[in-house]
Design a protein around this motif. Structure first.
Motif, PDB file in Angstrom:
ATOM      1  N   UNK A  12       0.742  -1.102   0.032  1.00 45.70           N
ATOM      2  CA  UNK A  12      -0.043  -0.073  -0.175  1.00 45.70           C
ATOM      3  C   UNK A  12       0.991   1.285  -0.067  1.00 45.70           C
ATOM      4  N   UNK A  13       1.098   1.775  -1.283  1.00 51.05           N
ATOM      5  CA  UNK A  13       2.267   2.820  -1.440  1.00 51.05           C
ATOM      6  C   UNK A  13       1.393   3.940  -2.036  1.00 51.05           C
ATOM      7  N   UNK A  14       1.732   5.309  -1.472  1.00 54.97           N
ATOM      8  CA  UNK A  14       1.406   6.560  -2.265  1.00 54.97           C
ATOM      9  C   UNK A  14       2.474   7.145  -2.609  1.00 54.97           C
ATOM     10  N   UNK A  15       2.605   7.522  -3.858  1.00 56.73           N
ATOM     11  CA  UNK A  15       3.676   8.055  -4.452  1.00 56.73           C
ATOM     12  C   UNK A  15       3.338   9.361  -4.945  1.00 56.73           C
ATOM     13  N   UNK A  16       4.192  10.592  -4.751  1.00 55.74           N
ATOM     14  CA  UNK A  16       3.810  11.901  -5.420  1.00 55.74           C
ATOM     15  C   UNK A  16       5.009  12.231  -6.111  1.00 55.74           C
ATOM     16  N   UNK A  70       6.938  15.162  -8.607  1.00 56.80           N
ATOM     17  CA  UNK A  70       7.506  16.576  -8.463  1.00 56.80           C
ATOM     18  C   UNK A  70       6.221  17.832  -8.988  1.00 56.80           C
ATOM     19  N   UNK A  71       5.487  17.080  -9.739  1.00 62.52           N
ATOM     20  CA  UNK A  71       4.210  18.036 -10.254  1.00 62.52           C
ATOM     21  C   UNK A  71       2.953  17.837  -9.871  1.00 62.52           C
ATOM     22  N   UNK A  72       2.963  17.018  -8.292  1.00 63.14           N
ATOM     23  CA  UNK A  72       1.598  16.964  -7.906  1.00 63.14           C
ATOM     24  C   UNK A  72       0.847  15.816  -8.273  1.00 63.14           C
ATOM     25  N   UNK A  73       1.371  15.029  -9.331  1.00 62.16           N
ATOM     26  CA  UNK A  73       0.543  13.790  -9.725  1.00 62.16           C
ATOM     27  C   UNK A  73       0.682  12.777  -8.586  1.00 62.16           C
ATOM     28  N   UNK A  74      -0.585  12.168  -8.196  1.00 64.88           N
ATOM     29  CA  UNK A  74      -0.554  11.133  -6.976  1.00 64.88           C
ATOM     30  C   UNK A  74      -0.835   9.794  -7.616  1.00 64.88           C
ATOM     31  N   UNK A  75       0.045   8.910  -7.257  1.00 66.47           N
ATOM     32  CA  UNK A  75      -0.210   7.485  -7.399  1.00 66.47           C
ATOM     33  C   UNK A  75      -0.584   6.695  -6.170  1.00 66.47           C
ATOM     34  N   UNK A  76      -1.234   5.608  -6.396  1.00 66.57           N
ATOM     35  CA  UNK A  76      -1.339   4.672  -5.241  1.00 66.57           C
ATOM     36  C   UNK A  76      -1.322   3.235  -5.918  1.00 66.57           C
ATOM     37  N   UNK A  77      -0.300   2.574  -5.229  1.00 72.60           N
ATOM     38  CA  UNK A  77       0.071   1.437  -5.569  1.00 72.60           C
ATOM     39  C   UNK A  77      -0.372   0.316  -4.706  1.00 72.60           C
ATOM     40  N   UNK A  78      -1.249  -0.441  -4.595  1.00 74.46           N
ATOM     41  CA  UNK A  78      -1.642  -1.212  -3.624  1.00 74.46           C
ATOM     42  C   UNK A  78      -2.257  -2.631  -4.126  1.00 74.46           C
ATOM     43  N   UNK A  79      -2.264  -3.689  -3.116  1.00 75.25           N
ATOM     44  CA  UNK A  79      -2.821  -5.040  -3.477  1.00 75.25           C
ATOM     45  C   UNK A  79      -4.146  -4.971  -3.028  1.00 75.25           C
TER      46      UNK A  79
END
Length: 187
Positions: A29-33, A35-44
Motif C-alpha cells: 500500500x504505497x502512495x507516491x507523489x 514533483x508536479x503533484x501527480x499522485x499514485x496509489x500502488x496497492x494490492x
C-alpha cells in the motif's frame, strides 16, 4: 542541470520487484507523489495479494480526458484498465500470476503512465497539423487551443496551425533565485 526521466522510477523499481516470479506476492500500500503533484496509489487487494492496482490522480485529468487521454491510455493499457479507485482518476490492475505480456515491456509502459496521458493533446495537435498541411485551403477556425493546467499557477498551451504546432509553457518562478536564473536563461 537536473534531468528528469519521462517515467516514474519508483513505480518502475516497485513493479520490477513485484513482477519477478521468484518473489511471492505480498501486501503493498504505497502512495507516491511526483514533483508536479501527480499522485499514485500502488496497492494490492485486501483479499488477494496477487492483484496489484496502480491508480493515478492528477489536477489536470479532466482536461487531458477532454483532449483524448482515455483513447491513448486504452491504446497502451487496454487489458489492465479497471474502474478507477475511489479518489483517483484512472486505475490499472495486474494479476501477478499472469501479467499479460513481457514483464520488462509492461513495466516500462506502466512507468510511463503520466507521460502517456500527457501525450494526448500533443498527438491530437500533431495529427490535426498533419491533416491541415495536406489541405489546399486551411480554415484557421479549425485550430484548437488546448490548455492543460498541470500545476497550480502553471499551464501548457498547445495549438495546431497549418504548418506547425505551437506549445507554450506558462511557468511560475516562486523563489527569487529561480527568477534570476529564469531571467538569465530565458532572455
Amino acid at each position: 542541470m537536473i534531468l528528469l526521466d519521462y517515467h516514474n522510477r519508483i513505480i518502475e523499481d516497485t513493479l520490477k520487484t513485484r513482477f519477478n516470479p521468484e518473489n511471492k506476492p505480498k501486501p503493498v500500500d504505497m502512495s507516491i507523489v511526483d514533483f508536479d503533484g501527480v499522485s499514485y496509489h500502488l496497492s494490492t487487494l485486501d483479499d488477494d495479494d496477487a492483484k496489484l492496482n496502480l491508480s493515478i490522480r492528477w489536477k489536470c485529468w479532466n482536461e487531458l480526458v477532454q483532449y483524448g487521454a482515455l483513447d491513448v491510455l486504452k491504446r497502451e493499457y487496454s487489458r489492465w484498465i479497471i474502474d478507477p479507485e475511489h479518489g483517483y482518476d484512472f486505475t490499472l490492475q495486474f494479476d501477478l500470476n499472469n501479467i499479460g505480456g513481457d514483464p520488462e515491456d509492461v513495466i516500462r509502459r506502466v512507468s510511463l503512465l503520466k507521460r502517456n496521458a500527457m501525450a494526448a493533446p500533443f498527438e491530437r495537435a500533431f495529427d490535426a497539423q498533419s491533416l491541415a498541411e495536406q489541405e489546399d485551403h486551411w480554415d484557421p477556425s479549425s485550430s484548437q487551443l488546448m490548455t492543460i493546467h498541470y500545476r497550480d499557477g502553471e499551464a501548457i498551451y498547445v495549438q495546431n496551425q497549418q504548418d506547425r504546432v505551437t506549445v507554450i509553457f506558462s511557468t511560475l518562478f516562486k523563489e527569487e533565485t529561480d527568477r534570476v536564473f529564469a531571467k538569465v536563461f530565458l532572455q
